[in-house]
Design an enzyme around this catalytic site. Structure first.
Site, PDB file in Angstrom:
ATOM      1  N   ASP A  77      44.282  36.699  48.899  1.00  0.00           N
ATOM      2  CA  ASP A  77      45.274  37.479  49.646  1.00  0.00           C
ATOM      3  C   ASP A  77      44.635  38.166  50.861  1.00  0.00           C
ATOM      4  OD1 ASP A  77      47.729  38.487  50.193  1.00  0.00           O
ATOM      5  OD2 ASP A  77      47.724  39.988  48.605  1.00  0.00           O
ATOM      6  N   GLY A  78      45.427  38.342  51.897  1.00  0.00           N
ATOM      7  CA  GLY A  78      44.968  39.134  53.046  1.00  0.00           C
ATOM      8  C   GLY A  78      44.647  38.322  54.289  1.00  0.00           C
ATOM      9  N   ASN A  79      44.996  37.047  54.284  1.00  0.00           N
ATOM     10  CA  ASN A  79      44.706  36.210  55.466  1.00  0.00           C
ATOM     11  C   ASN A  79      45.457  36.717  56.690  1.00  0.00           C
ATOM     12  OD1 ASN A  79      43.217  34.606  53.808  1.00  0.00           O
ATOM     13  ND2 ASN A  79      44.701  32.934  53.700  1.00  0.00           N
ATOM     14  N   THR A 114      55.450  29.488  44.550  1.00  0.00           N
ATOM     15  CA  THR A 114      56.838  29.034  44.682  1.00  0.00           C
ATOM     16  C   THR A 114      57.634  29.990  45.589  1.00  0.00           C
ATOM     17  OG1 THR A 114      57.173  30.131  42.559  1.00  0.00           O
ATOM     18  CG2 THR A 114      57.062  27.739  42.519  1.00  0.00           C
ATOM     19  N   GLU A 150      39.916  38.875  32.440  1.00  0.00           N
ATOM     20  CA  GLU A 150      39.537  40.115  33.126  1.00  0.00           C
ATOM     21  C   GLU A 150      39.986  40.043  34.588  1.00  0.00           C
ATOM     22  OE1 GLU A 150      37.945  42.801  31.829  1.00  0.00           O
ATOM     23  OE2 GLU A 150      37.929  41.865  29.847  1.00  0.00           O
ATOM     24  N   LEU A 179      49.778  40.377  39.463  1.00  0.00           N
ATOM     25  CA  LEU A 179      49.473  38.973  39.148  1.00  0.00           C
ATOM     26  C   LEU A 179      50.252  38.027  40.055  1.00  0.00           C
ATOM     27  CD1 LEU A 179      49.307  38.355  35.280  1.00  0.00           C
ATOM     28  CD2 LEU A 179      47.585  37.827  37.002  1.00  0.00           C
ATOM     29  N   ARG A 222      58.410  32.178  53.659  1.00  0.00           N
ATOM     30  CA  ARG A 222      57.718  32.542  54.922  1.00  0.00           C
ATOM     31  C   ARG A 222      58.341  31.795  56.097  1.00  0.00           C
ATOM     32  NH1 ARG A 222      51.631  34.110  53.842  1.00  0.00           N
ATOM     33  NH2 ARG A 222      52.058  35.299  51.977  1.00  0.00           N
ATOM     34  N   ASN A 271      56.273  31.373  48.345  1.00  0.00           N
ATOM     35  CA  ASN A 271      55.767  31.281  49.729  1.00  0.00           C
ATOM     36  C   ASN A 271      56.660  30.449  50.655  1.00  0.00           C
ATOM     37  OD1 ASN A 271      52.222  31.352  48.839  1.00  0.00           O
ATOM     38  ND2 ASN A 271      53.573  33.009  49.450  1.00  0.00           N
ATOM     39  N   HIS A 307      44.583  31.914  57.798  1.00  0.00           N
ATOM     40  CA  HIS A 307      44.565  30.845  56.782  1.00  0.00           C
ATOM     41  C   HIS A 307      43.414  29.878  57.059  1.00  0.00           C
ATOM     42  CE1 HIS A 307      48.187  32.473  55.259  1.00  0.00           C
ATOM     43  NE2 HIS A 307      48.982  32.060  56.230  1.00  0.00           N
TER      44      HIS A 307
HETATM   45  C1  FPP Z   1      47.715  34.804  51.262  1.00  0.00           C
HETATM   46  O1  FPP Z   1      47.448  35.628  52.379  1.00  0.00           O
HETATM   47  C2  FPP Z   1      47.250  33.441  51.499  1.00  0.00           C
HETATM   48  C3  FPP Z   1      48.016  32.294  51.454  1.00  0.00           C
HETATM   49  C4  FPP Z   1      49.432  32.299  51.112  1.00  0.00           C
HETATM   50  C5  FPP Z   1      47.426  30.961  51.748  1.00  0.00           C
HETATM   51  C6  FPP Z   1      46.101  30.712  51.139  1.00  0.00           C
HETATM   52  C7  FPP Z   1      45.624  29.368  51.501  1.00  0.00           C
HETATM   53  C8  FPP Z   1      44.379  29.071  51.931  1.00  0.00           C
HETATM   54  C9  FPP Z   1      43.292  30.079  52.074  1.00  0.00           C
HETATM   55  C10 FPP Z   1      44.053  27.660  52.263  1.00  0.00           C
HETATM   56  C11 FPP Z   1      43.490  26.937  51.050  1.00  0.00           C
HETATM   57  C12 FPP Z   1      43.273  25.506  51.380  1.00  0.00           C
HETATM   58  C13 FPP Z   1      43.159  24.495  50.481  1.00  0.00           C
HETATM   59  C14 FPP Z   1      42.991  23.119  50.955  1.00  0.00           C
HETATM   60  C15 FPP Z   1      43.225  24.705  49.045  1.00  0.00           C
HETATM   61  P1  FPP Z   1      48.675  36.285  53.146  1.00  0.00           P
HETATM   62  O2  FPP Z   1      49.135  35.340  54.191  1.00  0.00           O
HETATM   63  O3  FPP Z   1      49.721  36.673  52.161  1.00  0.00           O
HETATM   64  O4  FPP Z   1      48.021  37.551  53.802  1.00  0.00           O
HETATM   65  P2  FPP Z   1      48.751  38.946  54.080  1.00  0.00           P
HETATM   66  O5  FPP Z   1      49.133  39.505  52.739  1.00  0.00           O
HETATM   67  O6  FPP Z   1      47.700  39.743  54.768  1.00  0.00           O
HETATM   68  O7  FPP Z   1      49.933  38.646  54.935  1.00  0.00           O
END
Ligand code: FPP
Length: 249
Positions: free
Chosen positions: A29-31, A75, A216, A204, A80, A77, A46
C-alpha cells in the site's frame, strides 16, 4: 543439499535462520501517496512498486523464505479511475513478460490467485504461460493475488462444496478445515506466518481472510515503493520477537 540451500545468503545481523517465517504475505500500500509526494502521477508509484516487489522477492529467495504472496489487485480496485486500472493491467502483463526468463533461471515458481477469468484475455494468457513455465521450480513459491477478494474466495469455495454435496460426492459432515482449504484459491499453499502492510493502514482489506486466522501482522508507515531490505529485516526482527500461541497458552 538442495539447490536452494547452496545459494542462501547470510542474514542481516540479529536475525535467526531457524525463526524465519516460511511464508510472507504483503499488502503493497502507498504507491499513490509516494508518487504524490514526489510530484508524480499515481501510476509512477505503481511502477516503482514493481521494483520494490522484485527486491523483496530476491531477498526472500536469498534468505531462504519459502513463499511470498503479494496483493497486486483487489476485487475492489476496479473502482479506481479507468486509466489507472488499464495502466495496472498493462503493467502486470509487461512485467510478467519481462521477468519470466529470470524467474525460470532463478527457479522461482509463480502462480496467480483470484478471479482470473475477469482479467483481460491477453493478461490471462501471459499468466497461464508464466505459471506453466515455472510450475516445477522450487527455490521459492511466489503467489500474486490479482482480482482477489477474501470474501469472494470463501463464497466460491462454499459454492463448489455445496455442488459436490448436491451431487452426492461429499457428505456435509465430511466438510472440515482440510476439505474447505482444498477449495480455496490458495489450495496447497501453507498459510502465511507473517503479513506485512505498508503505509500505516491497520486493516486486512479483504486479503487472505481465512488464511490469516493465526498469521502475525506487521504494519509500517513506510510507503510501498520505499520498502527495502532494511525495512524487511526490521519486519523479520519484529516477527522473531513474537510468541506464537495459536490460541494456546
Ligand atoms: C496500492 O497502493 C497498490 C496497488 C493497488 C497496486 C500494487 C501493484 C504493484 C506494486 C505492481 C505489482 C506487479 C506485479 C507484476 C505483481 P495505492 O495505489 O492504494 O496507494 P495509495 O493508498 O497511496 O493511494
Amino acid at each position: 543439499m538442495t539447490a536452494q540451500q547452496t545459494q542462501l545468503q547470510d542474514l542481516p545481523p540479529g536475525l535467526k535462520r531457524e525463526l524465519l517465517p516460511k511464508h510472507v504475505a504483503v499488502i503493497m500500500d502507498g504507491n499513490g501517496r509516494w508518487a504524490k509526494r514526489q510530484g508524480l502521477p499515481r501510476i509512477m508509484g505503481h511502477k516503482r512498486g514493481v521494483d520494490a516487489l522484485k527486491d523483496l522477492l530476491r531477498c526472500c529467495k536469498d534468505w531462504g523464505i519459502q513463499a511470498l504472496t503479494a496483493y497486486a489487485f483487489s476485487t475492489e480496485n476496479w473502482k479506481r479511475p479507468q486509466e489507472e486500472v488499464d495502466f495496472l493491467m498493462t503493467l502486470f502483463q509487461r512485467v510478467l513478460r519481462q521477468e519470466l526468463r529470470e524467474m525460470v533461471e532463478e527457479n522461482v515458481q509463480i502462480q496467480f490467485v483470484g478471479n482470473l477469468n475477469a482479467l483481460p484475455r491477453s493478461l490471462q494468457e501471459e499468466i497461464s504461460r508464466s505459471m506453466a513455465e515455472t510450475k516445477d521450480n522450487r527455490s521459492i513459491r511466489f503467489t500474486v493475488a490479482t482480482n482477489y477478494g477474501g470474501r469472494q474466495e470463501i463464497l466460491q469455495a462454499c459454492r463448489a462444496i455445496a455442488q459436490k454435496v448436491q451431487q452426492g460426492l461429499l457428505q456435509p459432515d465430511e466438510i472440515d478445515e482440510a476439505v474447505f482449504e482444498r477449495h480455496l484459491y490458495t489450495a496447497g499453499i501453507a498459510d502465511p506466518d507473517l503479513l506485512i502492510r505498508t503505509s500505516g493502514e491497520m486493516r486486512l482489506s479483504n486479503f487472505l481472510l481465512w488464511q490469516m486466522a493465526y498469521g502475525e501482522m506487521y504494519i509500517t508507515d513506510t510507503l510501498w515503493p520505499d520498502f527495502d531490505r532494511v525495512e524487511f529485516s526490521r519486519a523479520l526482527s519484529a516477527y522473531q520477537q513474537r510468541e506464537r500461541r495459536y490460541g494456546g497458552v
